[in-house]
Design a protein around this motif. Structure first.
Motif, PDB file in Angstrom:
ATOM      1  N   HIS A   1       0.122  -9.363   4.337  1.00 29.23           N
ATOM      2  CA  HIS A   1      -0.958  -8.241   4.382  1.00 29.23           C
ATOM      3  C   HIS A   1      -1.604  -8.189   3.037  1.00 29.23           C
ATOM      4  O   HIS A   1      -1.237  -7.104   2.329  1.00 29.23           O
ATOM      5  CB  HIS A   1      -0.287  -7.059   4.986  1.00 29.23           C
TER       6      HIS A   1
ATOM      7  N   TRP B   1     -18.111   4.125   4.947  1.00 27.54           N
ATOM      8  CA  TRP B   1     -18.476   3.446   6.362  1.00 27.54           C
ATOM      9  C   TRP B   1     -18.891   4.193   7.523  1.00 27.54           C
ATOM     10  O   TRP B   1     -18.587   5.282   7.665  1.00 27.54           O
ATOM     11  CB  TRP B   1     -16.816   2.886   6.711  1.00 27.54           C
TER      12      TRP B   1
ATOM     13  N   GLU C   1      -4.914  -1.674  13.929  1.00 28.63           N
ATOM     14  CA  GLU C   1      -5.392  -0.618  13.024  1.00 28.63           C
ATOM     15  C   GLU C   1      -6.542   0.152  13.466  1.00 28.63           C
ATOM     16  O   GLU C   1      -7.695  -0.731  14.185  1.00 28.63           O
ATOM     17  CB  GLU C   1      -5.882  -1.323  11.594  1.00 28.63           C
TER      18      GLU C   1
ATOM     19  N   GLN D   1       0.917  -1.346  -0.063  1.00 25.88           N
ATOM     20  CA  GLN D   1      -0.100   0.016  -0.208  1.00 25.88           C
ATOM     21  C   GLN D   1       0.848   1.161  -0.089  1.00 25.88           C
ATOM     22  O   GLN D   1       0.475   2.292  -0.160  1.00 25.88           O
ATOM     23  CB  GLN D   1      -0.923  -0.002   1.319  1.00 25.88           C
TER      24      GLN D   1
ATOM     25  N   GLU E   1      -5.744   2.023  -1.550  1.00 30.55           N
ATOM     26  CA  GLU E   1      -6.689   1.263  -0.747  1.00 30.55           C
ATOM     27  C   GLU E   1      -7.203   0.114  -1.616  1.00 30.55           C
ATOM     28  O   GLU E   1      -8.377   0.182  -2.019  1.00 30.55           O
ATOM     29  CB  GLU E   1      -7.557   2.176  -0.377  1.00 30.55           C
ATOM     30  N   TRP E   2      -6.486  -0.820  -2.132  1.00 27.92           N
ATOM     31  CA  TRP E   2      -6.852  -1.993  -2.609  1.00 27.92           C
ATOM     32  C   TRP E   2      -7.668  -1.831  -3.767  1.00 27.92           C
ATOM     33  O   TRP E   2      -7.442  -1.014  -4.822  1.00 27.92           O
ATOM     34  CB  TRP E   2      -7.164  -2.874  -1.730  1.00 27.92           C
TER      35      TRP E   2
ATOM     36  N   TRP F   1      -4.469   3.519  11.755  1.00 33.82           N
ATOM     37  CA  TRP F   1      -4.440   3.440  10.140  1.00 33.82           C
ATOM     38  C   TRP F   1      -4.757   4.463   9.404  1.00 33.82           C
ATOM     39  O   TRP F   1      -6.017   5.087   9.364  1.00 33.82           O
ATOM     40  CB  TRP F   1      -5.398   2.150   9.823  1.00 33.82           C
TER      41      TRP F   1
ATOM     42  N   GLU G   1      -6.057  -9.619   8.914  1.00 36.48           N
ATOM     43  CA  GLU G   1      -7.657  -9.835   8.411  1.00 36.48           C
ATOM     44  C   GLU G   1      -7.706 -11.033   7.554  1.00 36.48           C
ATOM     45  O   GLU G   1      -8.289 -11.117   6.355  1.00 36.48           O
ATOM     46  CB  GLU G   1      -8.083  -8.541   7.818  1.00 36.48           C
TER      47      GLU G   1
END
Ligand code: IFM
Length: 421
Positions: A143, A310, A336, A25, A381-382, A374, A188
């Motif tokens: 990760h 979110w 995080e 990232q 961000e993916w 975080w 995760e």
């Protein structure tokens, strides 16, 4: 709590105050299963943005970036691989004493069984730089990014592949030795399995319940094997996963809402934690959001949401910590916690609420060892790419300039006061 009134805050002297990142990232210049996938999918994603994320709160503000294919290609990013000294200086500026990062497996073992000495030296020097600054390194081994060769042989889908991950863990931790004490094996696990094997949002973008189940169980097995092996090297290593928790709560008093929230909480946390916890010295917890349940459906309040929509409920961190403490009775590190907030409108409020939540949880018996925000800097961000801004420090992707956001400068002053009290 304001900056001048932080008298209520009382944290142990050895508390870890820090921030987190992951290699893919922020490093830039990687070649792994994500980079391959990004190049294959960037164009499609840029076209889909108009339909998929046009209801996000700041769509008008981000649409230019979100509709550009370049947003979905990690490429150079913050160039943290070469500019990490500047980023460590940011940690110091905030008076932090801990930093969580991940080792990019594809750099260390670019081909199966071939170790890259320069990459290993790099991470050794990286860790030593942190130590010289008095910053505790917290290492993550997986990760979400994998070497292409490992992904091509099926990654965590196959139990027989787990040995490659164990070998990588033994190699890199053997090289870093006791300069590292706290290790996260897998970040995760259920997020990785679900995004990659259910939603098809991440590579290898498959949809298979069977593979999902296998990947989760193979990661649990990988964690166990790595924990055993590293503990055999040094019993003092503190090892865990980083578990992403969401807080589910009933929006009314109806039995269905309460029962549904409890079932959802079980499948969010316990179904997974139970598979790993026996081989954890502590529990790493990532917390970002809560879900309000009415009947068997989620209906969240919409008053405060992040840039990626979110629901922002930082105070619920208290209940997440208390629940996990009551169930598993392990020390906890918040590995995080943060939000995508490009305008830095809510970050200071988020941090204040989180500090109060942590303090309350500790008063209620939670053995909390640290807080890692975080993220230290803006990052990739993916599937959303570069536009979401999670950083305490902003990155100008054109110049590479980094600068602490106002909330981060404030947080630094709070940390300083707490640590010098
Ligand atoms: O950026 C991610 C990170 O890689 C894993 N935890 C959640 C963060 C925000 O989505």
């Amino acid at each position: 709590m304001s900056e001048s009134d932080n008298s209520a805050l009382n944290f142990p002297k050895r508390f870890l105050w820090g921030a987190a990142t992951s290699a893919h990232q922020v490093e830039g210049g990687n070649h792994n299963q994500w980079t391959v996938w990004e190049l294959e999918n960037a164009k499609t994603k840029s076209v889909q943005a108009e339909y998929h994320i046009n209801e996000f709160p700041n769509w008008e503000h981000i649409k230019h970036e979100a509709k550009s294919a370049n947003n979905y290609v990690s490429d150079k990013l913050a160039d943290h691989y070469n500019r990490y000294d500047e980023d460590f200086a940011l940690l110091k500026q905030m008076d932090m004493n801990a930093y969580r990062f991940s080792i990019e497996w594809s750099r260390v073992e670019p081909r199966e069984g071939v170790w890259d000495a320069a990459a290993i030296d790099h991470y050794r020097e990286y860790v030593m730089s942190l130590k010289r600054l008095g910053i505790e390194p917290i290492v993550t081994l997986f990760h979400f990014s994998l070497p292409v060769w490992f992904a091509e042989m099926g990654g965590f889908e196959k139990r027989s592949n787990v040995r490659y991950f164990v070998r990588f863990a033994e190699k890199i931790i053997g090289e870093l030795g006791t300069n590292v004490r706290t290790i996260i094996t897998i970040n995760e696990p259920e997020v990785y399995a679900t995004e990659s094997y259910h939603y098809q949002a991440w590579p290898p973008a498959k949809h298979s319940n069977y593979l999902w189940w296998r990947v989760v169980n193979n990661m649990a097995y990988a964690h166990k094997r790595v924990a055993k092996s590293l503990h055999a090297m040094n019993r003092r290593y503190k090892i865990s996963i980083a578990k992403n928790s969401v807080y589910f709560y009933a929006g009314d008093n109806a039995w269905l809402s309460r029962a549904s929230a409890a079932v959802m909480q079980y499948f969010q946390d316990d179904y997974f934690v139970k598979k790993f916890i026996k081989h954890c010295d502590f529990l790493g917890v990532n917390y970002y959001q809560s879900e309000r349940v009415y009947g068997y459906r989620i209906h969240n309040p919409t008053d405060k949401v992040s840039d990626i929509q979110w629901t922002l409920a930082p105070a619920d961190l208290q209940y997440v910590l208390e629940r996990l403490h009551q169930k598993y009775n392990k020390p906890i590190i918040i590995t995080e916690n943060g939000l995508a907030d490009s305008e830095d409108e809510n970050r200071q409020w988020w941090i204040i609420q989180s500090l109060i939540a942590m303090q309350r949880a500790m008063k209620n018996g939670v053995e909390l060892r640290g807080y890692l925000h975080w993220s230290l800097i803006d990052n990739f961000e993916w599937a959303y790419g570069k536009w979401p801004r999670f950083g305490l420090a902003s990155i100008d992707y054109k110049t590479g300039d980094r600068a602490l956001r106002p909330s981060a400068r404030w947080f630094g002053r709070i940390i300083k006061k707490i640590r010098s009290a």
